[in-house]
Structures are given as structure tokens and as C-alpha cells.
Design a protein around this motif. Structure first.
Motif, PDB file in Angstrom:
ATOM      1  N   ARG A  68       0.828  -1.210   0.000  1.00 50.36           N
ATOM      2  CA  ARG A  68       0.000   0.000   0.000  1.00 50.36           C
ATOM      3  C   ARG A  68       0.859   1.255   0.000  1.00 50.36           C
ATOM      4  NH1 ARG A  68      -3.636  -0.205   4.835  1.00 50.36           N
ATOM      5  NH2 ARG A  68      -4.927  -1.477   3.457  1.00 50.36           N
ATOM      6  N   ARG A  69       1.898   1.275   0.863  1.00 47.22           N
ATOM      7  CA  ARG A  69       2.686   2.493   0.986  1.00 47.22           C
ATOM      8  C   ARG A  69       4.073   2.158   1.537  1.00 47.22           C
ATOM      9  NH1 ARG A  69      -0.795   5.084   3.578  1.00 47.22           N
ATOM     10  NH2 ARG A  69      -1.680   6.180   1.777  1.00 47.22           N
ATOM     11  N   CYS A  82       1.708  -3.004   3.933  1.00 48.00           N
ATOM     12  CA  CYS A  82       1.073  -3.893   2.960  1.00 48.00           C
ATOM     13  C   CYS A  82      -0.455  -3.756   3.013  1.00 48.00           C
ATOM     14  CB  CYS A  82       1.472  -5.345   3.233  1.00 48.00           C
ATOM     15  SG  CYS A  82       3.256  -5.634   3.093  1.00 48.00           S
ATOM     16  N   GLU A  83      -1.097  -4.211   1.964  1.00 51.20           N
ATOM     17  CA  GLU A  83      -2.555  -4.109   1.877  1.00 51.20           C
ATOM     18  C   GLU A  83      -3.252  -4.943   2.947  1.00 51.20           C
ATOM     19  OE1 GLU A  83      -4.399  -2.207   0.161  1.00 51.20           O
ATOM     20  OE2 GLU A  83      -3.144  -1.439  -1.452  1.00 51.20           O
ATOM     21  N   VAL A 100      12.516  -1.057  -5.424  1.00 55.12           N
ATOM     22  CA  VAL A 100      11.202  -0.988  -6.066  1.00 55.12           C
ATOM     23  C   VAL A 100      11.347  -1.351  -7.542  1.00 55.12           C
ATOM     24  CG1 VAL A 100       9.206   0.466  -6.563  1.00 55.12           C
ATOM     25  CG2 VAL A 100      10.511   0.824  -4.454  1.00 55.12           C
ATOM     26  N   THR A 142       8.456  -2.139  -9.484  1.00 58.35           N
ATOM     27  CA  THR A 142       7.129  -2.090 -10.083  1.00 58.35           C
ATOM     28  C   THR A 142       7.190  -1.410 -11.443  1.00 58.35           C
ATOM     29  OG1 THR A 142       6.704  -0.028  -8.895  1.00 58.35           O
ATOM     30  CG2 THR A 142       5.908  -2.049  -7.884  1.00 58.35           C
ATOM     31  N   LEU A 157       3.553   2.907 -11.215  1.00 56.21           N
ATOM     32  CA  LEU A 157       4.046   4.158 -10.631  1.00 56.21           C
ATOM     33  C   LEU A 157       3.189   5.343 -11.063  1.00 56.21           C
ATOM     34  CD1 LEU A 157       7.922   3.716 -10.945  1.00 56.21           C
ATOM     35  CD2 LEU A 157       6.531   3.559  -8.874  1.00 56.21           C
ATOM     36  N   ASN A 214      -0.042   5.065  -9.038  1.00 51.55           N
ATOM     37  CA  ASN A 214      -0.041   4.979  -7.572  1.00 51.55           C
ATOM     38  C   ASN A 214       1.026   5.791  -6.865  1.00 51.55           C
ATOM     39  OD1 ASN A 214      -2.134   3.097  -7.850  1.00 51.55           O
ATOM     40  ND2 ASN A 214      -0.743   1.353  -7.793  1.00 51.55           N
ATOM     41  N   HIS A 215       1.926   6.467  -7.573  1.00 53.39           N
ATOM     42  CA  HIS A 215       3.084   7.033  -6.875  1.00 53.39           C
ATOM     43  C   HIS A 215       2.693   8.046  -5.797  1.00 53.39           C
ATOM     44  CE1 HIS A 215       3.376  11.137  -8.567  1.00 53.39           C
ATOM     45  NE2 HIS A 215       2.859  10.620  -9.662  1.00 53.39           N
ATOM     46  N   ASP A 275       0.259   7.945  -3.694  1.00 55.68           N
ATOM     47  CA  ASP A 275      -0.126   7.253  -2.460  1.00 55.68           C
ATOM     48  C   ASP A 275       0.893   6.212  -2.023  1.00 55.68           C
ATOM     49  OD1 ASP A 275      -2.593   8.625  -2.368  1.00 55.68           O
ATOM     50  OD2 ASP A 275      -3.474   7.195  -3.773  1.00 55.68           O
ATOM     51  N   MET A 276       1.770   5.826  -2.923  1.00 57.67           N
ATOM     52  CA  MET A 276       2.656   4.696  -2.655  1.00 57.67           C
ATOM     53  C   MET A 276       3.860   5.075  -1.797  1.00 57.67           C
ATOM     54  SD  MET A 276       4.279   2.129  -5.508  1.00 57.67           S
ATOM     55  CE  MET A 276       5.218   0.675  -5.044  1.00 57.67           C
ATOM     56  N   TYR A 321      -1.693  -4.761 -11.259  1.00 57.84           N
ATOM     57  CA  TYR A 321      -0.312  -4.841 -10.791  1.00 57.84           C
ATOM     58  C   TYR A 321       0.704  -4.655 -11.917  1.00 57.84           C
ATOM     59  CZ  TYR A 321      -2.835  -6.908  -6.870  1.00 57.84           C
ATOM     60  OH  TYR A 321      -3.724  -7.142  -5.840  1.00 57.84           O
TER      61      TYR A 321
END
Length: 546
Positions: A290-291, A332-333, A345, A347, A352, A355-356, A358-359, A492
Motif C-alpha cells: 500500500r505504501r 502492505c494491503e 522498487v 514495479t 508508478l 499509484n506514486h 499514495d505509494m 499490478y
């Protein structure tokens, strides 16, 4: 920057394709022993413990697995990999089809000379059954070098082979010119808008129209061929349109010398080779993040319980209090918090982009945000159609769709109900003894997302009608099976692979790969490098500031 795996169907193996980025990232990583004694950190002040740095790798695609493998080989043992999906491999997805394999993602090893993926495959016998026809040396890869490409128009006629070859020579001549702007430092003229598509379309059109030997009907066919070639090029670049691809940077991507190889047993074998020496408890599947709380001084108070501190990384929830000395928390979620000294990272750029904001907490530096926003990523999908019997002639290796009514269009894009017009071609899979009677279609951009939103029956019917129309054969049956990718709608992944969009450059990839905090702000001592193997992965790395 070297293009080691841009798929003519090859999902980019990582968003940040820089051979030296992992080495540079590890330069800022703590050595194999970390002391938590720090007068700057009140939680660790007065304490002194020697331990392995904890490293969290986000993503178990080729980049994440490669990074993990290199770390373990060089003495870093406290490593955990968090993979959001329920399988490893990222944009490598090999599925079984009878006795063979279909690739929904990465398909080719692009080039042999100095390509580590090629050497890994060769050393492990993965290329023993690759046929000569599957070793393609052409710029745009097909499944075989055997046979002839059929260019069919929307009125059901085939364009003569000599006309296609004549146009192909012209197109390739202009393509070579697009490489010169970066490679030779050639200035870009304002008329091109720094766009590969605009430059190519304008120059090819001028050359076609100024050719006094061609009749008007021939010129129209060549102009229609140009639109089809640009669709293929868009699939190659995974861009919505070549108009979005930067002309000044296009030549930065160079092919590794050598042929393009297909792995008959599936590209997933490469993934398995990378993962085979990684202890299974190290990799946690179905573990979306999640972050990332990467600045300890700002986020340490938010990291409280549900922390993953078990040395063996059992991937079960752990309710131990946060151990002191870890400057990063990965949230994590599933509400678990995992502490770390460093986070790698891997991903995709698509994730990115989505979600960047909030990530990462605190937010990424503005230059990284701008790099994420400027670089491009789009979707290139494959559509596999299996038929009871081939309706194509034995010498046909591909069927290309040329829309004669698109000759004068400036930019090709379609509404949702016409998504099928973005399908540029279907390749014949060879050899038939391995694949049966199978075609592989290509579609990219927003139209690929429209396709992903349709059900299999609709896609199969639409593709069948398209084939009937262009071949002029109304008796082509529906395929008995359809298999297709859906990279754009995968939460994802969110795209196939990245490209250098107008306004961006390779420097943006380098900015993304630079570790955080930057060297002038972190107090972490450099890693004690043990091997040049540390160069062999690509990532963005976060160091805890202690």
C-alpha cells in the motif's frame, strides 16, 4: 542505454532499463554488517547491534528476482520479496497449450552477443529445440523467417509482393534517419514536433508523392501501407501512436547484435532459473504494497505493530513490536508492516503512474515525479487464435491489415466500437508440428484496453470477420480456441513496457533509478561490493536515512 528486450511482443523486463543502475543503487546500501548505534536516532542511541541489513524487494518479475539473486550471492541474507500477484515472473506469462507453450508476455531474447538472458538460456539448454526459422535477424521480429508476409487490404485484395518490398525499402530508409538525431546529435526541426510518427509520416509521404514513376493507385496503396507500418511500429514501442514517441531520443535504443530467439519451453524457464536459488520463504506472493514510509524521521511514529520481523520471512502476520534500528516501513494491503533498511522498487512504470502519490511517504522528489509523468507506457496485447485447419497458404507467415481508406489520415485512433481497426497483423506460429494451426494478432494503445474489456466470444467473432474481409474468404471458420493477454487492465502491471515519450529522455530513466535519499543527504555508508555481478539488475532503491 541498450534495448535488451523490447518485445515485438516482449513485455519490458523493467521500467528502468539501465545496466549500471543497480550497481549505483547498491553503492548507497549498508554493508553486510549494520550498526544501529547513531546519535541522530533517539530510538537507537546508546544501543549497538551488529546485524545484516534488511532489504525488501518489491516485485518478483525479472528485475526483482535478478536483484534478489545478486544480493544473496553477495552475502546479503536478510532479504524479502513482496509480490502483489499470486505468481512470480511479472510480465513473463507462459501458458501451456497441448504439448507446447504460448507466451502472453515476453517472447523473444533480442540479440545474443553479451545478452545475459541469452547466455542464461544457452547455458541451460533452453535453445536446443529452437528451429533455424525461430532465429530471426530482422528488425521487426516474427515467429519465423520462413515464408512470405501477406499484405491484404480491406477490400479483400493482396498487395503485390514487389510493391510491398519497394515500400519496405523506403520505410526502412526513413527509419534509419530517425536514429540519427540521437546517435549523431542531429538537431530536430520544428516541423517534426520532435515526434517519430510526424517525422516519418511527413517524409515518407513526400517521397511517395514526388515519385513520378508511380501511378496514383500505387501511391495510394503505399500511403495506406505507411499507416499499417506505423501501427506495427507502435506495437513494437508499446505506444498508443508513434506520434507520441520522441524523435530526438529514438536512436538511444539500440539492438543487441545477434538473432532474436524463441524459447520453445517458454520464457518462464528464465524466471525459474533466476528463482531456483532463492529460498522459497524469501518470496511472499499475493502481498500487494500500500505504501512505503521511506523517511524514518517523518514516518517512524506511524509504524507501530503488525511488523514482519521474523528472520525466515514466513509471510504470516507478525504482531511483534517494531524492532529498533530499521529506518523504513513497508505497509502492505493486508495491514502488515514490514521494517527494512533498504527497499528496492521494481514495479512497472504503469503502476508508478497510477499509484506514486499514495505509494510513497513522504512523496517522491519532484524530479522523480516529473520523470514518471513524462515517460510513456502503453499496452501491447496478443490475441492467439487456434483453428482446426489452416485457411492460409503454406508459404504465408503473416497476414497484415492495410486499410485503403486510411491513406490520408494524420493520426490513427479509433472509438471503442472500432477497436478492431488497430489490430495491425496476425503472425503464423511456426512450426505447426509444435503449435498446430495458430495465429497471433497484435493490438496496442487505448484500443487494446477496449479489446480487454470484451469477452472472448466477441473478440473471436470480431477477429474472424476481420480475417474474412481482408483475405476475401467468407468461409473462414471461427477459431476453436482464443487466448489473449490483458496487460493494460492488470492492476499490478498497467501496461506492457515503457517508451521515451515526446518531452522525455533516457535521463528520466536514470533519475528514476537514483537511490533515495540522494547521496548528499544520506549518512548510510557504501556497500562493500564483492562482485561485478552487482551490475546486473535494474531498479529504484530506497535507503533508510539514519
Amino acid at each position: 542505454m541498450t534495448n535488451t528486450g523490447r518485445m515485438a511482443g516482449d513485455c519490458s523486463l523493467t521500467s528502468f532499463e539501465s545496466e549500471t543502475s543497480f550497481k549505483r543503487s547498491l553503492d548507497g546500501m549498508q554493508s553486510c554488517e549494520v550498526s544501529s548505534d547513531s546519535t541522530d536516532d533517539p530510538l537507537s542511541s546508546g544501543l549497538r547491534t551488529h546485524r545484516q541489513p534488511r532489504i525488501v524487494v518489491i516485485g518478483a518479475g525479472l528485475a526483482g528476482l535478478s536483484a534478489t539473486k545478486v544480493l544473496l550471492e553477495n552475502g546479503f541474507t536478510d532479504v524479502i520479496v513482496l509480490e502483489a500477484s499470486d505468481h512470480i515472473g511479472g510480465r513473463v506469462q507462459s501458458i501451456r497449450h497441448g504439448d507446447t507453450t504460448l507466451e502472453l508476455g515476453a517472447t523473444w531474447i533480442h540479440g545474443a552477443n553479451g545478452n545475459p538472458v541469452y547466455h542464461l538460456a544457452e547455458d541451460n539448454g533452453l535453445l536446443e529445440h529452437t528451429t533455424d526459422g525461430e532465429k530471426n535477424v530482422e528488425r521487426i521480429s516474427l515467429y519465423t523467417t520462413c515464408g512470405i508476409a501477406h499484405y491484404q487490404t480491406n477490400v479483400g485484395r493482396r498487395i503485390p509482393k514487389d510493391l510491398v518490398e519497394e515500400f519496405g525499402d523506403l520505410y526502412n530508409e526513413v527509419y534509419e534517419l530517425t536514429q540519427e538525431f540521437f546517435q549523431n546529435g542531429k538537431p530536430v526541426c520544428a516541423e517534426s514536433q520532435n515526434s517519430v510518427g510526424v517525422f516519418t509520416r511527413d517524409l515518407v509521404r513526400k517521397k511517395i508523392m514526388f515519385d513520378r514513376d508511380d501511378q496514383e493507385s500505387t501511391k495510394k496503396l503505399k500511403l495506406s501501407l505507411l499507416q499499417q507500418y506505423l501501427k506495427v511500429e507502435s506495437c513494437e514501442s508499446s505506444s498508443p501512436s508513434m506520434d507520441e514517441v520522441s524523435l530526438s531520443e529514438f536512436g538511444e535504443w539500440t539492438e543487441i547484435p545477434g538473432a532474436h530467439y524463441i524459447i520453445p519451453e517458454g520464457f518462464m524457464k528464465i524466471v525459474e532459473l533466476l528463482a531456483q536459488d532463492i529460498p522459497s520463504p524469501t518470496i511472499c506472493l499475493s502481498k500487494p504494497v500500500r505504501r512505503i514510509h521511506w523517511n524514518y524521521s517523518k514516518s517512524r511514529n506511524t509504524c507501530q505493530e503488525n511488523n514482519h520481523n521474523d528472520y525466515h520471512h514466513s509471510c504470516q502476520r507478525n504482531h511483534e513490536p517494531l524492532k529498533r534500528g530499521h529506518p523504513i516501513c513497508v505497509e502492505c494491503e493486508d495491514e502488515e508492516w514490514i521494517t527494512a533498511d533498504h527497499v528496492i522498487v521494481t514495479t512497472s512504470l504503469g503502476v508508478l503512474k497510477q499509484n506514486h502519490r499514495d505509494m510513497f511517504f513522504p512523496s517522491l522528489p519532484m524530479e522523480k515525479v516529473l520523470a514518471i509523468e513524462k515517460l510513456g507506457i502503453s499496452t501491447t496485447d496478443k490475441i492467439f487464435l487456434e483453428f482446426e485447419e489452416p485457411f492460409w497458404s503454406p508459404e504465408c507467415n503473416s497476414i497484415h491489415f492495410v486499410w485503403e481508406d486510411e491513406a490520408q489520415l494524420e493520426q490513427v485512433s479509433y472509438p471503442e466500437e472500432l477497436w478492431h481497426k488497430k489490430i495491425c497483423s496476425f503472425d503464423v506460429l511456426y512450426p505447426p508440428e509444435r503449435y498446430g494451426h495458430m495465429l497471433s494478432g497484435w493490438i496496442c494503445g487505448q484500443e487494446a484496453l477496449f479489446m480487454e474489456g470484451c469477452d472472448d466470444e466477441t473478440v473471436a467473432e470480431t477477429c474472424t470477420e476481420l480475417l474474412r474481409r481482408f483475405t476475401g474468404n467468407p468461409d473462414i471458420p471461427k477459431p476453436r480456441r482464443i487466448v489473449r493477454s490483458s496487460w493494460g487492465s492488470n492492476p499490478y502491471i498497467r501496461g506492457s513496457y515503457s517508451f521515451t515519450r515526446v518531452g522525455s529522455s533516457g535521463a528520466d530513466c536514470e533519475k528514476l533509478a537514483m537511490p533515495l535519499p540522494y547521496a548528499n543527504s544520506t549518512k548510510a555508508p557504501p556497500v562493500k561490493q564483492k562482485s561485478e555481478a552487482l551490475r546486473k539488475s535494474c531498479c529504484c532503491l530506497l535507503h533508510g536515512e539514519r
